[in-house]
Enzyme design. Structure first.
Site, PDB file in Angstrom:
ATOM      1  N   GLU A 179     -40.242 -57.818 -14.032  1.00  0.00           N
ATOM      2  CA  GLU A 179     -39.836 -57.012 -12.882  1.00  0.00           C
ATOM      3  C   GLU A 179     -38.362 -57.217 -12.521  1.00  0.00           C
ATOM      4  O   GLU A 179     -37.674 -56.300 -12.108  1.00  0.00           O
ATOM      5  CB  GLU A 179     -40.697 -57.338 -11.660  1.00  0.00           C
ATOM      6  CG  GLU A 179     -42.118 -56.853 -11.760  1.00  0.00           C
ATOM      7  CD  GLU A 179     -43.050 -57.854 -12.426  1.00  0.00           C
ATOM      8  OE1 GLU A 179     -42.572 -58.707 -13.207  1.00  0.00           O
ATOM      9  OE2 GLU A 179     -44.266 -57.753 -12.199  1.00  0.00           O
TER      10      GLU A 179
ATOM     11  N   GLU B 267     -50.084 -59.896 -13.903  1.00  0.00           N
ATOM     12  CA  GLU B 267     -50.715 -60.183 -12.601  1.00  0.00           C
ATOM     13  C   GLU B 267     -52.203 -59.891 -12.621  1.00  0.00           C
ATOM     14  O   GLU B 267     -52.994 -60.607 -12.011  1.00  0.00           O
ATOM     15  CB  GLU B 267     -49.992 -59.400 -11.506  1.00  0.00           C
ATOM     16  CG  GLU B 267     -48.563 -59.917 -11.312  1.00  0.00           C
ATOM     17  CD  GLU B 267     -47.736 -59.034 -10.421  1.00  0.00           C
ATOM     18  OE1 GLU B 267     -47.589 -57.827 -10.720  1.00  0.00           O
ATOM     19  OE2 GLU B 267     -47.206 -59.532  -9.407  1.00  0.00           O
TER      20      GLU B 267
HETATM   21  N1  T1G Z   1     -44.480 -47.610 -16.733  1.00  0.00           N
HETATM   22  C1  T1G Z   1     -44.343 -46.335 -17.179  1.00  0.00           C
HETATM   23  N2  T1G Z   1     -43.914 -46.013 -18.424  1.00  0.00           N
HETATM   24  C2  T1G Z   1     -43.614 -47.043 -19.240  1.00  0.00           C
HETATM   25  C3  T1G Z   1     -43.721 -48.394 -18.848  1.00  0.00           C
HETATM   26  C4  T1G Z   1     -44.182 -48.658 -17.527  1.00  0.00           C
HETATM   27  N3  T1G Z   1     -44.338 -49.901 -17.069  1.00  0.00           N
HETATM   28  N4  T1G Z   1     -43.338 -49.168 -19.899  1.00  0.00           N
HETATM   29  C5  T1G Z   1     -43.004 -48.334 -20.894  1.00  0.00           C
HETATM   30  N5  T1G Z   1     -43.177 -47.064 -20.520  1.00  0.00           N
HETATM   31  C6  T1G Z   1     -42.939 -45.866 -21.327  1.00  0.00           C
HETATM   32  C7  T1G Z   1     -41.497 -45.756 -21.778  1.00  0.00           C
HETATM   33  O1  T1G Z   1     -40.707 -45.141 -20.777  1.00  0.00           O
HETATM   34  C8  T1G Z   1     -41.627 -44.914 -23.022  1.00  0.00           C
HETATM   35  O2  T1G Z   1     -41.814 -43.575 -22.563  1.00  0.00           O
HETATM   36  C9  T1G Z   1     -42.966 -45.357 -23.603  1.00  0.00           C
HETATM   37  O3  T1G Z   1     -43.681 -45.985 -22.521  1.00  0.00           O
HETATM   38  C10 T1G Z   1     -42.802 -46.353 -24.719  1.00  0.00           C
HETATM   39  O4  T1G Z   1     -41.990 -47.393 -24.200  1.00  0.00           O
HETATM   40  C11 T1G Z   1     -46.394 -54.669  -9.417  1.00  0.00           C
HETATM   41  C12 T1G Z   1     -44.044 -53.596  -9.922  1.00  0.00           C
HETATM   42  C13 T1G Z   1     -43.958 -52.425 -22.969  1.00  0.00           C
HETATM   43  C14 T1G Z   1     -42.275 -53.748 -24.257  1.00  0.00           C
HETATM   44  O5  T1G Z   1     -41.055 -53.670 -16.928  1.00  0.00           O
HETATM   45  O6  T1G Z   1     -40.743 -53.412 -21.623  1.00  0.00           O
HETATM   46  O7  T1G Z   1     -45.355 -54.153 -13.049  1.00  0.00           O
HETATM   47  O8  T1G Z   1     -39.773 -42.598 -23.688  1.00  0.00           O
HETATM   48  O9  T1G Z   1     -40.142 -47.053 -25.875  1.00  0.00           O
HETATM   49  O10 T1G Z   1     -40.314 -50.239 -27.460  1.00  0.00           O
HETATM   50  O11 T1G Z   1     -45.374 -56.589 -10.221  1.00  0.00           O
HETATM   51  O12 T1G Z   1     -41.899 -50.370 -22.808  1.00  0.00           O
HETATM   52  O13 T1G Z   1     -42.015 -42.468 -24.792  1.00  0.00           O
HETATM   53  O14 T1G Z   1     -41.566 -41.146 -22.695  1.00  0.00           O
HETATM   54  O15 T1G Z   1     -40.201 -49.103 -24.382  1.00  0.00           O
HETATM   55  O16 T1G Z   1     -42.855 -50.391 -27.809  1.00  0.00           O
HETATM   56  C15 T1G Z   1     -43.155 -54.131 -15.265  1.00  0.00           C
HETATM   57  C16 T1G Z   1     -41.482 -52.118 -19.260  1.00  0.00           C
HETATM   58  C17 T1G Z   1     -43.239 -52.871 -14.468  1.00  0.00           C
HETATM   59  C18 T1G Z   1     -42.374 -53.281 -18.855  1.00  0.00           C
HETATM   60  C19 T1G Z   1     -42.988 -51.502 -25.039  1.00  0.00           C
HETATM   61  N6  T1G Z   1     -43.262 -53.835 -16.679  1.00  0.00           N
HETATM   62  N7  T1G Z   1     -41.785 -51.673 -20.597  1.00  0.00           N
HETATM   63  O17 T1G Z   1     -41.786 -51.296 -25.735  1.00  0.00           O
HETATM   64  O18 T1G Z   1     -41.926 -48.816 -26.212  1.00  0.00           O
HETATM   65  S1  T1G Z   1     -43.035 -53.175 -12.744  1.00  0.00           S
HETATM   66  C20 T1G Z   1     -42.156 -53.603 -17.402  1.00  0.00           C
HETATM   67  C21 T1G Z   1     -41.325 -52.361 -21.685  1.00  0.00           C
HETATM   68  C22 T1G Z   1     -44.428 -54.014 -12.308  1.00  0.00           C
HETATM   69  C23 T1G Z   1     -45.694 -55.281 -10.590  1.00  0.00           C
HETATM   70  C24 T1G Z   1     -44.429 -54.596 -10.932  1.00  0.00           C
HETATM   71  C25 T1G Z   1     -41.577 -51.700 -23.008  1.00  0.00           C
HETATM   72  C26 T1G Z   1     -42.728 -52.371 -23.807  1.00  0.00           C
HETATM   73  P1  T1G Z   1     -41.258 -42.357 -23.501  1.00  0.00           P
HETATM   74  P2  T1G Z   1     -40.936 -48.094 -25.169  1.00  0.00           P
HETATM   75  P3  T1G Z   1     -41.698 -50.205 -26.912  1.00  0.00           P
END
Ligand code: T1G
Length: 675
Positions: free
Chosen positions: A124, A104
């Site tokens: 999301e 976004e």
């Molecule tokens: N927020 C906070 N922590 C996050 C995070 C996030 N969005 N994404 C990952 N982490 C943390 C995760 O918990 C882990 O923590 C560490 O980063 C490594 O992640 C307004 C509301 C990006 C593909 O859904 O898909 O935006 O265990 O082990 O395998 O519209 O993380 O080390 O303490 O998964 O390399 C939308 C979610 C949010 C993406 C990387 N975004 N993340 O994968 O590492 S909602 C997502 C992923 C949003 C807006 C809306 C994956 C990754 P720890 P990992 P990875």
């Protein structure tokens, strides 16, 4: 501490986020970006802005850990509108995965440049949410409604090449010079006017697209709230001005973020990651080096297990006792890869590359070169003890010896070697090359580094791994047993297979207990003596009703494997009702839930109390990834929290079950299993 640094190259201002591990758009990032945009607005010497990220990825989304806490300004919607309204070109420099709020932010930028390996997405929906910072409004305007529906309602990212073809990315950079390319691009378009403002672009769409998309994905979206909300929102706002649409988006987002489904799906997001943490073992423990894997048994499991490693580029020595079985197993592996290639998910070269890593042999001693050896032989303790006894003699020092047993005692298997510290359970779920769950069974003497290495290997082969203790059936199958037992009892008391399966499918399971039995094979675990008929399952197996593979099991199947209720099965059930003299009664759907699902929670409470699972959320992960428990219900223990322990205790007591002490304690204290 600001996580956004600013720098200048000529008349280009560069805003760089450094917020490991994934540049989540937390408050400090948003505040830093806003300050950078304000700096650009106030300085005529700045002609253009580049927004970039350090580390492994462009913004991977809003900071999910901030959800539920007081939101600090600027909100993400406010920030993205400020970026778009700057009046000077802003270029997003994308690498890694620009996801959710990251996508976004990129959409609010006027231009987007990405490295070829980058991916862009709106995941999301996988958190039970919808894009809440303009994504549902800008993406249809930039990339078209149909791609926007695909990306937002399914949540899978697209590669930069596809994004460029769709107009979502303007230019591809080289992998090793993204920032330089982005600054050069910004210099090129610094004076280009009018600025391409996504929210001002018109949306053109054939209204029929929406219902067609709903119909095409009905099975995939069954039971989920977020996909439907996203499709409805994009449909409703397709022709409206951005300001109205983004209001509707905000309302939709706020509704979903308060929903149980979103809480459940966010719970699983973190639970999956928490499962990889092993209590009492340091994250930086030295791991054993796994260069070559040995697999004993080239049957369905052995072949599937081998594919996990071959696909991850790890050489595999696969051992069988008979050439014919070895050839069959090797051919099956190749056939599976070729089927994947036929679907375009692998290239023929990748198939050959994987097959090139496979070393089939009849020579058991060849396993002496392997660093991790996994047996996938017949599920018999004697057979496994014999195999481990032989392994003990030929395996190299320090090799990890793993059993793929589904139920058997790892400590007993380990005792058949002189190196119990090197023995661990690696319980793959069938089909092993497809199912994501891996139960890592920790023996009493399993060494910490063996466990940590097993966890690291599971990540390398893209499994979701959970540590289980040594008990019959570990976590998943141990909870499956009361469910299956009660389902069989309910048949005797008046229920039908169709009713029980329907209740489970309506609950959100991919199939019910009897459909699952027909798929896996009614003859699995059968004593194979057709003259020994002690229960309904024996009777079916004795008549060759072994399930789908025989076109008859608990259901009859046509040539396309479509099931239909079986009059013969009804007769068999009736015979057993008579023979056992079981009192009959009208069985409600509620009773089926109480007796087959509440009993699973009860078993989960016992598993937790016995320390057979590290945490309640691990049990949830097992059932989501091993058995298809609906992710929007968060797993058995999360679901128990939403049902309430009191209600579950009452339901169990109604049917005379012994309530697990921990479950009763949760009920009495009004506590949840998942904090
Ligand atoms: N927020 C906070 N922590 C996050 C995070 C996030 N969005 N994404 C990952 N982490 C943390 C995760 O918990 C882990 O923590 C560490 O980063 C490594 O992640 C307004 C509301 C990006 C593909 O859904 O898909 O935006 O265990 O082990 O395998 O519209 O993380 O080390 O303490 O998964 O390399 C939308 C979610 C949010 C993406 C990387 N975004 N993340 O994968 O590492 S909602 C997502 C992923 C949003 C807006 C809306 C994956 C990754 P720890 P990992 P990875």
């Amino acid at each position: 501490m600001s996580v956004i640094t600013t720098s200048r190259q000529g008349d280009v201002l560069i805003l760089t986020s450094d917020n490991p591990p994934v540049n989540a758009l937390g408050a400090a990032v948003r505040q830093g970006l806003q300050a950078g945009i304000e700096e650009a607005a106030g300085d005529d010497a700045i002609k253009a802005v580049v927004i970039a990220c350090a580390g492994k990825t462009f913004f991977a989304g809003a900071d999910i850990t901030e959800f539920g806490k007081a939101m600090q300004e600027p909100s993400l919607p406010t920030l993205v509108d400020a970026i778009e309204a700057l009046g000077k070109p802003v270029v997003a420099a994308i690498h890694g995965t620009a996801l959710g709020g990251g996508c976004e932010v990129a959409l609010a930028c006027h231009y987007r440049i990405a490295v070829p390996s980058a991916k862009i997405g709106l995941p999301e929906v996988k958190l039970g949410l919808l894009p809440g910072a303009g994504g549902t409004q800008r993406l249809p305007r930039v990339a078209g409604v149909e791609l926007a529906l695909e990306m937002a309602a399914k949540g899978d990212p697209i590669p930069a090449s596809k994004a460029k073809a769709a107009g979502l990315v303007d230019r591809l950079a080289s992998e090793d010079s993204l920032l330089a390319d982005a600054v050069a691009f910004a210099g090129e378009i610094a004076d280009a006017r009018p600025l391409p403002i996504a929210s001002e672009k018109p949306v053109t769409v054939d209204p029929a697209v929406f219902d067609a998309f709903r119909k095409a994905n009905a099975k995939r979206f069954r039971g989920f709230e977020a996909p439907a909300a996203i499709i409805d929102l994009i449909e409703k706002t397709a022709g409206t001005p951005y300001a109205e649409g983004v209001q509707a988006e905000r309302m939709g987002f706020m509704k979903l973020i308060m929903s149980v489904q979103s809480a459940a799906q966010r719970h699983i997001f973190f639970a999956e990651r928490k499962a990889s943490k092993i209590d009492g073992i340091a994250d930086d423990i030295a791991l054993r080096d796994i260069k070559r894997v040995g697999v004993i048994g080239a049957g369905t499991m052995g072949g599937g297990i081998s594919m996990n490693f071959l696909s991850a580029g790890v050489p595999v020595t696969i051992v069988e006792m008979q050439q014919e079985a070895l050839d069959r197993g090797t051919a099956t592996i190749r056939k599976n890869y070729e089927a994947t290639a036929a679907k375009g998910r692998m290239t023929p070269e990748q198939v050959e590359q994987a097959m090139g890593l496979l070393s089939p042999t009849l020579d058991f001693d060849a396993l002496g070169e392997c660093d991790l050896i996994i047996e996938a032989v017949y599920e018999s303790m004697d057979v496994k003890k014999d195999v481990f006894g032989r392994l003990d003699k030929i395996a190299k020092a320090g090799a990890i010896l793993a059993s793929n047993t589904s139920y058997l005692n790892i400590d007993e298997i380990a005792a058949s070697t002189s190196r119990p510290q090197d023995v661990v359970g690696l319980h793959f779920f069938s089909p092993a090359n497809v199912m994501k769950l891996l139960e890592i069974v920790r023996g009493a003497k399993t060494a910490d580094d063996v466990l940590a290495t097993a966890m690291a290997v599971s990540k390398k082969i893209k499994k979701v791994a959970v540590v289980a203790g040594v008990c019959y059936g570990f976590i998943g199958n141990r909870m499956l047993m009361p469910r299956q037992m009660e389902a069989m009892k309910l048949l005797l008391e008046g229920a039908t297979p169709e009713q029980i399966d329907r209740v489970h499918v309506e609950f959100g399971m991919p199939m019910g207990p009897f459909q699952m039995s027909d798929l896996a094979g009614v003859d699995i675990g059968w004593h194979r003596d057709p003259t020994r008929i002690e229960n309904i399952r024996d009777a079916l197996a004795a008549e060759g009703r072994w399930g789908q593979k025989k076109s008859a099991g608990f259901y009859d199947y046509d040539e396309k494997r479509n099931p239909s209720p079986s009059p013969r099965v009804a007769e068999i059930i009736e015979e057993f009702r008579q023979k056992t003299g079981t009192p009959q009664h009208a069985i409600t759907d509620e009773e089926i839930v109480e007796r087959t699902l509440y009993t699973m929670v009860n078993e989960g409470a016992l598993i937790l109390a016995e320390g057979m699972a590290q945490r309640a959320s691990d049990i949830d992960v097992v059932w989501i990834y091993g058995y298809g428990w609906p992710v929007y219900r968060g797993g058995p223990m999360f679901w128990a929290d939403t049902e309430g322990a009191k209600k579950i205790v009452a339901g169990l007591e109604k049917h005379g079950f012994d309530v697990a002490p921990l479950l009763r304690e949760k009920a009495e204290k009004g506590e949840r299993f998942n904090k």
